[in-house]
Design a protein around this motif. Structure first.
Motif, PDB file in Angstrom:
ATOM      1  N   PRO A  85      -4.352  -2.704   8.541  1.00  0.00           N
ATOM      2  CA  PRO A  85      -3.352  -2.020   7.712  1.00  0.00           C
ATOM      3  C   PRO A  85      -3.690  -2.190   6.236  1.00  0.00           C
ATOM      4  O   PRO A  85      -4.165  -3.232   5.812  1.00  0.00           O
ATOM      5  CB  PRO A  85      -2.045  -2.723   8.064  1.00  0.00           C
ATOM      6  N   ARG A  86      -3.450  -1.119   5.493  1.00  0.00           N
ATOM      7  CA  ARG A  86      -3.730  -1.166   4.053  1.00  0.00           C
ATOM      8  C   ARG A  86      -2.583  -1.853   3.347  1.00  0.00           C
ATOM      9  O   ARG A  86      -1.424  -1.607   3.644  1.00  0.00           O
ATOM     10  CB  ARG A  86      -3.904   0.240   3.511  1.00  0.00           C
ATOM     11  N   VAL A  87      -2.942  -2.693   2.435  1.00  0.00           N
ATOM     12  CA  VAL A  87      -1.942  -3.366   1.614  1.00  0.00           C
ATOM     13  C   VAL A  87      -2.040  -2.760   0.228  1.00  0.00           C
ATOM     14  O   VAL A  87      -3.083  -2.834  -0.416  1.00  0.00           O
ATOM     15  CB  VAL A  87      -2.191  -4.891   1.555  1.00  0.00           C
ATOM     16  N   GLU A  88      -0.969  -2.134  -0.183  1.00  0.00           N
ATOM     17  CA  GLU A  88      -0.975  -1.506  -1.500  1.00  0.00           C
ATOM     18  C   GLU A  88      -0.366  -2.472  -2.520  1.00  0.00           C
ATOM     19  O   GLU A  88       0.724  -2.990  -2.316  1.00  0.00           O
ATOM     20  CB  GLU A  88      -0.193  -0.205  -1.458  1.00  0.00           C
ATOM     21  N   VAL A  89      -1.114  -2.691  -3.552  1.00  0.00           N
ATOM     22  CA  VAL A  89      -0.661  -3.568  -4.625  1.00  0.00           C
ATOM     23  C   VAL A  89      -0.262  -2.673  -5.789  1.00  0.00           C
ATOM     24  O   VAL A  89      -1.055  -1.845  -6.237  1.00  0.00           O
ATOM     25  CB  VAL A  89      -1.790  -4.540  -5.060  1.00  0.00           C
ATOM     26  N   PRO A  90       0.970  -2.806  -6.248  1.00  0.00           N
ATOM     27  CA  PRO A  90       1.383  -1.947  -7.363  1.00  0.00           C
ATOM     28  C   PRO A  90       0.544  -2.235  -8.607  1.00  0.00           C
ATOM     29  O   PRO A  90       0.240  -3.383  -8.916  1.00  0.00           O
ATOM     30  CB  PRO A  90       2.849  -2.315  -7.587  1.00  0.00           C
ATOM     31  N   VAL A  91       0.182  -1.175  -9.276  1.00  0.00           N
ATOM     32  CA  VAL A  91      -0.601  -1.300 -10.503  1.00  0.00           C
ATOM     33  C   VAL A  91       0.344  -1.061 -11.678  1.00  0.00           C
ATOM     34  O   VAL A  91       1.046  -0.055 -11.725  1.00  0.00           O
ATOM     35  CB  VAL A  91      -1.754  -0.277 -10.525  1.00  0.00           C
ATOM     36  N   ILE A  92       0.342  -2.003 -12.560  1.00  0.00           N
ATOM     37  CA  ILE A  92       1.202  -1.873 -13.748  1.00  0.00           C
ATOM     38  C   ILE A  92       0.412  -1.113 -14.810  1.00  0.00           C
ATOM     39  O   ILE A  92      -0.691  -1.533 -15.189  1.00  0.00           O
ATOM     40  CB  ILE A  92       1.631  -3.259 -14.275  1.00  0.00           C
TER      41      ILE A  92
END
Length: 120
Positions: A85-92
């Motif tokens: 599963p892809r883990v999306e990390v929010p980009v600031i």
């Protein structure tokens, strides 16, 4: 070679076992006896060959069900390993980072001023 005594259904048995395998044989006999006891509770006194056949069939059905579940779990695990599963990390956004840094600097400056005024 050791001998192991156990009861299945309503009959006593004695079976030879390799040294060190006595517990395994007793455990297997207990599982078979549990199935036999269920049959006896439902059907009453049953001839030994039929009792053993029915108990064996019940255990075979249970094993087949567990094998199906294990195969399904393996397939699911293989799919997960092949496609984790892809883990999306929010980009600031960088402009937001800069604005936050500026606010932090202002807050520190105000805190320093308040400290100086309070110290007088």
């Amino acid at each position: 070679m050791a001998e192991v005594d156990f009861i299945i259904g309503h009959k006593e048995y004695r079976v030879a076992a390799q040294d060190g395998e006595e517990r395994l044989l007793q455990r297997a006999a207990a599982v078979l006896d549990a199935e036999a006891q269920q049959i006896l509770a439902q059907a009453g006194r049953t001839p030994e060959p039929r009792l053993l056949l029915l108990a064996g069939l019940m255990l075979a059905d249970r094993v087949a069900t567990l094998e199906e579940r294990a195969e399904k779990a393996e397939r699911h695990l293989n799919r997960l390993q092949a496609n984790p599963p892809r883990v999306e990390v929010p980009v600031i956004p960088s402009d937001l980072k800069e604005a936050m840094a500026e606010l932090a600097a202002r807050a520190e400056s105000l805190a320093d001023r308040l400290e100086e005024q309070g110290g007088r």
